[in-house]
Motif scaffolding. Structure first.
Motif, PDB file in Angstrom:
ATOM      1  N   SER A   7      37.762   0.767  10.163  1.00 58.27           N
ATOM      2  CA  SER A   7      37.402  -0.602  10.541  1.00 58.27           C
ATOM      3  C   SER A   7      38.251  -1.087  11.715  1.00 58.27           C
ATOM      4  CB  SER A   7      37.574  -1.544   9.353  1.00 58.27           C
ATOM      5  OG  SER A   7      36.728  -1.178   8.301  1.00 58.27           O
ATOM      6  N   ALA A   8      39.543  -0.782  11.686  1.00 54.89           N
ATOM      7  CA  ALA A   8      40.423  -1.197  12.782  1.00 54.89           C
ATOM      8  C   ALA A   8      40.029  -0.504  14.086  1.00 54.89           C
ATOM      9  CB  ALA A   8      41.879  -0.882  12.429  1.00 54.89           C
ATOM     10  N   LEU A   9      39.703   0.777  14.012  1.00 56.64           N
ATOM     11  CA  LEU A   9      39.284   1.500  15.210  1.00 56.64           C
ATOM     12  C   LEU A   9      37.976   0.938  15.769  1.00 56.64           C
ATOM     13  CD1 LEU A   9      40.147   5.210  14.334  1.00 56.64           C
ATOM     14  CD2 LEU A   9      41.279   3.724  15.981  1.00 56.64           C
ATOM     15  N   LEU A  10      37.039   0.592  14.884  1.00 56.45           N
ATOM     16  CA  LEU A  10      35.779   0.011  15.347  1.00 56.45           C
ATOM     17  C   LEU A  10      35.988  -1.372  15.965  1.00 56.45           C
ATOM     18  CD1 LEU A  10      33.270   1.140  12.584  1.00 56.45           C
ATOM     19  CD2 LEU A  10      33.371   1.879  14.957  1.00 56.45           C
ATOM     20  N   ASP A  46      34.191   4.059  28.267  1.00 57.52           N
ATOM     21  CA  ASP A  46      34.180   5.431  27.750  1.00 57.52           C
ATOM     22  C   ASP A  46      35.232   5.627  26.664  1.00 57.52           C
ATOM     23  OD1 ASP A  46      32.144   6.148  29.456  1.00 57.52           O
ATOM     24  OD2 ASP A  46      33.492   6.928  31.002  1.00 57.52           O
ATOM     25  N   ILE A  47      36.431   5.122  26.897  1.00 57.52           N
ATOM     26  CA  ILE A  47      37.498   5.252  25.897  1.00 57.52           C
ATOM     27  C   ILE A  47      37.126   4.503  24.622  1.00 57.52           C
ATOM     28  CG2 ILE A  47      39.909   4.672  25.390  1.00 57.52           C
ATOM     29  CD1 ILE A  47      39.510   7.109  27.214  1.00 57.52           C
ATOM     30  N   ALA A  48      36.494   3.333  24.776  1.00 59.77           N
ATOM     31  CA  ALA A  48      36.058   2.571  23.600  1.00 59.77           C
ATOM     32  C   ALA A  48      35.022   3.355  22.806  1.00 59.77           C
ATOM     33  CB  ALA A  48      35.494   1.222  24.028  1.00 59.77           C
ATOM     34  N   CYS A  49      34.118   4.002  23.485  1.00 63.92           N
ATOM     35  CA  CYS A  49      33.110   4.807  22.791  1.00 63.92           C
ATOM     36  C   CYS A  49      33.739   6.010  22.090  1.00 63.92           C
ATOM     37  CB  CYS A  49      32.036   5.253  23.769  1.00 63.92           C
ATOM     38  SG  CYS A  49      30.986   3.914  24.311  1.00 63.92           S
ATOM     39  N   ILE A  50      34.739   6.604  22.714  1.00 67.20           N
ATOM     40  CA  ILE A  50      35.427   7.736  22.083  1.00 67.20           C
ATOM     41  C   ILE A  50      36.148   7.278  20.825  1.00 67.20           C
ATOM     42  CG2 ILE A  50      37.330   9.378  22.396  1.00 67.20           C
ATOM     43  CD1 ILE A  50      36.427   9.530  25.374  1.00 67.20           C
ATOM     44  N   ILE A  51      36.801   6.133  20.889  1.00 65.74           N
ATOM     45  CA  ILE A  51      37.480   5.584  19.698  1.00 65.74           C
ATOM     46  C   ILE A  51      36.468   5.299  18.598  1.00 65.74           C
ATOM     47  CG2 ILE A  51      38.780   3.601  18.822  1.00 65.74           C
ATOM     48  CD1 ILE A  51      40.185   3.496  21.553  1.00 65.74           C
ATOM     49  N   ALA A  52      35.304   4.745  18.957  1.00 65.31           N
ATOM     50  CA  ALA A  52      34.271   4.447  17.960  1.00 65.31           C
ATOM     51  C   ALA A  52      33.742   5.732  17.327  1.00 65.31           C
ATOM     52  CB  ALA A  52      33.140   3.655  18.596  1.00 65.31           C
ATOM     53  N   TYR A  59      34.001  13.790  15.406  1.00 60.87           N
ATOM     54  CA  TYR A  59      35.122  14.297  16.188  1.00 60.87           C
ATOM     55  C   TYR A  59      34.672  15.237  17.310  1.00 60.87           C
ATOM     56  CZ  TYR A  59      37.439  12.547  12.048  1.00 60.87           C
ATOM     57  OH  TYR A  59      37.854  11.751  11.029  1.00 60.87           O
ATOM     58  N   LEU A  60      33.732  16.110  17.018  1.00 58.48           N
ATOM     59  CA  LEU A  60      33.257  17.048  18.028  1.00 58.48           C
ATOM     60  C   LEU A  60      32.561  16.305  19.174  1.00 58.48           C
ATOM     61  CD1 LEU A  60      32.922  19.973  18.915  1.00 58.48           C
ATOM     62  CD2 LEU A  60      30.787  20.041  17.641  1.00 58.48           C
ATOM     63  N   ALA A  62      33.057  13.203  20.040  1.00 56.04           N
ATOM     64  CA  ALA A  62      34.094  12.466  20.765  1.00 56.04           C
ATOM     65  C   ALA A  62      34.857  13.386  21.711  1.00 56.04           C
ATOM     66  CB  ALA A  62      35.062  11.807  19.777  1.00 56.04           C
ATOM     67  N   GLY A  63      35.139  14.602  21.269  1.00 60.93           N
ATOM     68  CA  GLY A  63      35.836  15.558  22.130  1.00 60.93           C
ATOM     69  C   GLY A  63      35.006  15.971  23.336  1.00 60.93           C
ATOM     70  N   ILE A  64      33.711  16.224  23.111  1.00 64.45           N
ATOM     71  CA  ILE A  64      32.830  16.588  24.219  1.00 64.45           C
ATOM     72  C   ILE A  64      32.718  15.433  25.205  1.00 64.45           C
ATOM     73  CG2 ILE A  64      30.424  17.122  24.796  1.00 64.45           C
ATOM     74  CD1 ILE A  64      30.321  18.741  22.168  1.00 64.45           C
ATOM     75  N   TYR A  65      32.577  14.224  24.690  1.00 66.21           N
ATOM     76  CA  TYR A  65      32.477  13.040  25.548  1.00 66.21           C
ATOM     77  C   TYR A  65      33.783  12.826  26.322  1.00 66.21           C
ATOM     78  CZ  TYR A  65      30.961   8.378  26.933  1.00 66.21           C
ATOM     79  OH  TYR A  65      30.601   7.283  27.651  1.00 66.21           O
ATOM     80  N   PHE A  66      34.903  13.091  25.664  1.00 63.48           N
ATOM     81  CA  PHE A  66      36.209  12.951  26.303  1.00 63.48           C
ATOM     82  C   PHE A  66      36.369  13.941  27.460  1.00 63.48           C
ATOM     83  CE2 PHE A  66      40.807  13.939  26.513  1.00 63.48           C
ATOM     84  CZ  PHE A  66      41.278  12.673  26.802  1.00 63.48           C
ATOM     85  N   ILE A  67      35.762  15.118  27.338  1.00 62.57           N
ATOM     86  CA  ILE A  67      35.837  16.133  28.386  1.00 62.57           C
ATOM     87  C   ILE A  67      34.835  15.843  29.509  1.00 62.57           C
ATOM     88  CG2 ILE A  67      35.520  18.592  28.907  1.00 62.57           C
ATOM     89  CD1 ILE A  67      37.956  18.160  27.229  1.00 62.57           C
TER      90      ILE A  67
END
Length: 140
Positions: A7-10, A46-52, A59-60, A62-67
């Motif tokens: 919830s905090a991350l969202l 982008d960082i907000a979407c990765i956190i969400a 996780y996978l 988020a990692g692909i999006y982060f790359i």
């Protein structure tokens, strides 16, 4: 306990998305380097979407999006720099064409076009060469 962290991350990602949306909307169209400013603000998005995505357990993804997100942003900025950014890229600014009359091999573009149009009307057929065309019927 995990639900509170999710919830905090969202909530953090929602706050970052709102901040980036306000930032994009507050930019005026006459801002210098507008494309680069927008790309910078969308980096926050982008960082907000990765956190969400991490918060919901993807996780996978988020990692692909982060790359891939930085590569996409760099590609957009590079394409803009190479093709449209006349303010910062002096190679794109129209330069007056200097023609050296002493060199017969360097002519202006307009002169070459006028010579080609004159010569196209006066072309005579050279008997040494022939051009044949092959007609293809698509029905066969």
């Amino acid at each position: 306990m995990i639900e509170y962290i999710q919830s905090a991350l969202l909530i953090i990602s929602a706050f970052l998305i709102i901040v980036s949306a306000v930032g994009v909307l507050s930019l005026s169209n006459d801002t210098k380097n507008l494309v680069y400013a927008r790309i910078h603000i969308f980096g926050v998005f982008d960082i907000a979407c990765i956190i969400a995505m991490i918060a919901i357990g993807q996780y996978l993804l988020a990692g692909i999006y982060f790359i891939l997100a930085p590569f996409a942003a760099h590609a957009i900025a590079n394409a803009y720099w190479k093709k449209e950014d006349r303010e910062n890229n002096l190679d794109l600014v129209a330069v007056e064409e200097v023609v050296d009359d002493s060199n017969p091999f360097i002519q202006s573009k307009e002169r070459m076009q006028s010579l080609e149009s004159e010569n196209s009307e006066k072309l005579k057929v050279d008997e040494r060469f022939s051009v044949t065309m092959l007609e293809i019927d698509e029905g066969e």
